[in-house]
Structures are given as structure tokens and as C-alpha cells.
Design an enzyme around this catalytic site. Structure first.
Site, PDB file in Angstrom:
ATOM      1  NE  ARG A  54     -88.204  10.082 -19.668  1.00  0.00           N
ATOM      2  CZ  ARG A  54     -88.453  10.988 -20.592  1.00  0.00           C
ATOM      3  NH1 ARG A  54     -87.749  10.995 -21.701  1.00  0.00           N
ATOM      4  NH2 ARG A  54     -89.395  11.897 -20.407  1.00  0.00           N
ATOM      5  CB  ILE A  55     -81.845   4.585 -21.011  1.00  0.00           C
ATOM      6  CG1 ILE A  55     -83.274   4.353 -21.514  1.00  0.00           C
ATOM      7  CG2 ILE A  55     -81.041   3.289 -21.039  1.00  0.00           C
ATOM      8  CD1 ILE A  55     -83.374   4.064 -22.986  1.00  0.00           C
ATOM      9  CG  ASP A  70     -75.217  14.462 -20.070  1.00  0.00           C
ATOM     10  OD1 ASP A  70     -75.371  15.676 -20.320  1.00  0.00           O
ATOM     11  OD2 ASP A  70     -76.138  13.635 -20.193  1.00  0.00           O
ATOM     12  CB  ALA A 114     -78.152   5.413 -27.693  1.00  0.00           C
ATOM     13  NE  ARG A 115     -82.930   7.134 -31.814  1.00  0.00           N
ATOM     14  CZ  ARG A 115     -83.691   6.495 -30.941  1.00  0.00           C
ATOM     15  NH1 ARG A 115     -83.285   5.335 -30.434  1.00  0.00           N
ATOM     16  NH2 ARG A 115     -84.852   7.005 -30.555  1.00  0.00           N
ATOM     17  CG  ASP A 155     -81.001  -3.478 -29.521  1.00  0.00           C
ATOM     18  OD1 ASP A 155     -81.247  -4.620 -29.963  1.00  0.00           O
ATOM     19  OD2 ASP A 155     -81.893  -2.645 -29.266  1.00  0.00           O
ATOM     20  CD  GLU A 183     -81.776  -0.076 -36.235  1.00  0.00           C
ATOM     21  OE1 GLU A 183     -81.064  -0.156 -35.226  1.00  0.00           O
ATOM     22  OE2 GLU A 183     -82.873   0.544 -36.265  1.00  0.00           O
ATOM     23  CG  HIS A 195     -84.054  -0.894 -32.694  1.00  0.00           C
ATOM     24  ND1 HIS A 195     -83.656   0.186 -33.447  1.00  0.00           N
ATOM     25  CD2 HIS A 195     -84.519  -0.372 -31.536  1.00  0.00           C
ATOM     26  CE1 HIS A 195     -83.874   1.315 -32.788  1.00  0.00           C
ATOM     27  NE2 HIS A 195     -84.400   1.000 -31.614  1.00  0.00           N
TER      28      HIS A 195
END
Length: 323
Positions: free
Chosen positions: A151-152, A173, A233-234, A257, A262, A281
């Protein structure tokens, strides 16, 4: 959700609107799902509205909710709460990921602009040496590699394609074929080719066993000198130790981010390098933005009770592609 989170995501006007659509079985539940008040509420519930820090909906939890037919998640990823038992029960699942995506897209596009202009490097030298006219960087004609048409990721691509800078956009992808890539206005490439050709690499893939550490030391070494890695993302998608080596050498820069772990340990190189910006984050909905999640969830409940199609509907087959 904690009580403070509930107040921000579902302020009184949204709770009143929700109450007009359905009968609320209980006040917001902020404790464990096996607490007496939670068990009593779940026994009556047909729709469960969830959010951050909601415990997983295990078979034991669902056994206490025999009337439940839908889970409306007022947050992004449903991974932390959805279990196999949810799909086995045939429950409808919806996520407010679209509402959460907007702030992440804005953050990412800002980071790409900063990266294209070499903002971190020029900021580091601000006090001692301003770059000369011929030393300044710009965005026009830059090649940006997008990892993941999520989506992002798709909205980032849209933003880049609409920009006057004329970005060249590469996409990696496995779920996107050449025809869809053409519709998106991108060139579909392998991960190693994306790294080799992109001066800016932006990560938007889900965290799966096969994607963990996908931006490895080998892949990072392919990114051209002066390149930038952006991760919203992650954290575990990137080998942060290998990235720290590249950034310590001054070869790459990074806007992160998310990290793994984390937060990063105090004193980690990525936290003190002038060519790395680490934020806690915050790319997703924050502060005044989290109301968007509540609005999305309330509208989703309204759609559900009216028999309309859910906007954020998520199925079992989507779990291989969501964050």
C-alpha cells in the site's frame, strides 16, 4: 489499546458516532482479554474493534466470543492479533492500514527529497564549509529503487511519478509482473539490479522469513557510492550492522524510522553517525494523525452493518504480502 490511546484514536465524537451504528457491549477494554469484564463483553460481541497492543485473538479468546463475526483493526498491520483461529472461524478482518499509510508516504517522500539533495552531508558541514554551486546535489533524474509494491510502496511510487524531478523508479516485488509494472510506471528488476542501479533505495516490503535481512551486506555493497537507504517498513529487513559499516565508511547514508532491534542499543554507530538519521518509529500516524485510524474504523463498522463492502478487508491469502 491503552486508555490514553483510546482517547486519541476514538475521541468522544467518534465513540458517539460508533454508538449510533451499533450497541456498544462495554466501555473500551484496556486490559487482558481473559479479565472478567472482557469475557462478559466478548460473549455478546458481534464486531470487535482492535488497535495497538491488543492481545492475539487465539482460539481460547475466540471461544469466549461465539457471536463474533468481524474484527475491525484501528491500526496498521493485523499480524500481531490475527491467528489461524481467526481464519478458521471465517471472521471478516479489516485493517486501517490505508489510513496509516498516508503519514508514512509523506515521511518517505520527504526522506527521498532530503536524500536527493544530500541534506545530511551538507548539514554535517554547515558550520565549517558550505558546498559550492557545482558540489550541490539535486533530485532531477535520480533513480529510486522501491522494494515492495505494498500500500505504502505504491503510493510512494505515485508520488515519485507525479514529481517534477522526473525520477526513474525501479521496483522489486515478486508479486508484480511486467504488465502491472508498466501500469505503475516503473521498471521491474531483481533486488541485486535494483541495488546496483539506485542511488536511493526505499524499503516497503513485509517482514517474512524469506525477507528478513534481505538488504544484506552483499546487497548494500552494490548500492553506488553516495547512495542512501531509507527504511520505513520493518527494521529486520535490513542488516543494520552491515549498514553501519557502510555508513561509518561514509559510502552510504541512511534514514531509518525502524531498526532491529528497536530501539537500538545506546551508543550504536547508527545513532551517532552524521550521515544517518534514526527516528523512533514516527513515520506512521502520530498525535493528531491517529484520529484518522478511528475515523476509518468507524466508517468500516458503518459499512459492515449496512452490508457494504469493507474498504480495508484482509484475507488469509494477504498475509504473505502485508507488513
Amino acid at each position: 489499546m491503552g486508555a490514553q490511546v483510546v482517547e486519541r484514536v476514538f475521541p468522544p465524537d467518534l465513540r458517539e458516532r460508533l454508538d449510533r451504528s451499533v450497541r456498544l457491549a462495554a466501555p473500551p477494554l484496556t486490559g487482558p482479554l481473559d479479565a472478567p469484564e472482557a469475557v462478559a463483553a466478548l460473549a455478546e460481541a458481534e464486531i470487535l474493534v482492535t488497535g495497538w497492543d491488543c492481545p492475539p485473538l487465539t482460539r481460547q479468546v475466540l471461544d469466549t466470543a461465539p457471536r463474533l463475526r468481524a474484527v475491525i483493526h484501528a491500526a496498521g498491520s493485523v499480524r500481531p492479533i490475527v491467528t489461524d483461529a481467526v481464519w478458521e472461524r471465517g471472521l471478516l478482518v479489516s485493517s486501517a492500514a490505508d489510513a496509516n499509510a498516508g503519514p508514512v508516504v509523506a515521511y518517505t517522500l520527504a526522506a527521498i527529497t532530503f536524500a536527493a539533495k544530500g541534506a545530511l552531508a551538507t548539514a554535517a558541514g554547515y558550520a565549517t564549509a558550505w558546498p559550492g554551486f557545482t558540489e550541490r546535489d539535486g533530485a532531477d533524474g535520480r533513480t529510486v529503487g522501491v522494494i515492495g509494491a505494498s500500500r505504502i510502496g505504491r503510493r510512494v511510487i505515485e508520488g515519485l511519478r507525479a514529481d517534477d524531478a522526473g525520477y526513474r523508479v525501479l521496483l522489486c516485488d515478486p508479486y508484480v509482473d511486467d504488465a502491472e509494472a508498466a501500469r505503475l510506471g516503473v521498471e521491474r528488476v531483481s533486488l541485486d539490479e535494483l541495488c546496483r542501479r539506485s542511488t536511493i533505495v526505499s524499503v516497503h516490503a513485509p517482514l517474512l522469513p524469506e525477507t528478513r535481512g534481505m538488504l544484506s551486506a552483499q546487497m548494500l555493497a552494490l548500492v553506488p557510492d553516495g547512495g542512501t537507504v531509507i527504511n520505513t517498513a520493518r527494521g529486520a529487513l535490513v542488516d543494520n550492522e552491515a549498514l553501519a559499516v557502510e555508513c561509518s565508511a561514509g559510502r552510504l547514508s541512511a534514514y531509518l524510522d525502524v531498526t532491529w532491534p528497536e530501539p537500538l542499543p545506546s551508543g550504536h554507530p547508527l545513532l551517532r553517525l552524521p550521515n544517518v538519521l534514526v527516528t523512533p518509529h514516527v513515520a506512521g500516524a502520530q498525535g493528531s494523525e491517529v484520529r484518522r485510524l478511528g475515523v476509518f474504523a468507524v466508517e468500516e463498522v458503518e459499512r459492515l452493518v449496512s452490508g457494504a463492502e469493507l474498504r480495508g478487508g484482509t484475507g488469509r491469502g494477504d498475509m504473505a504480502r502485508v507488513a
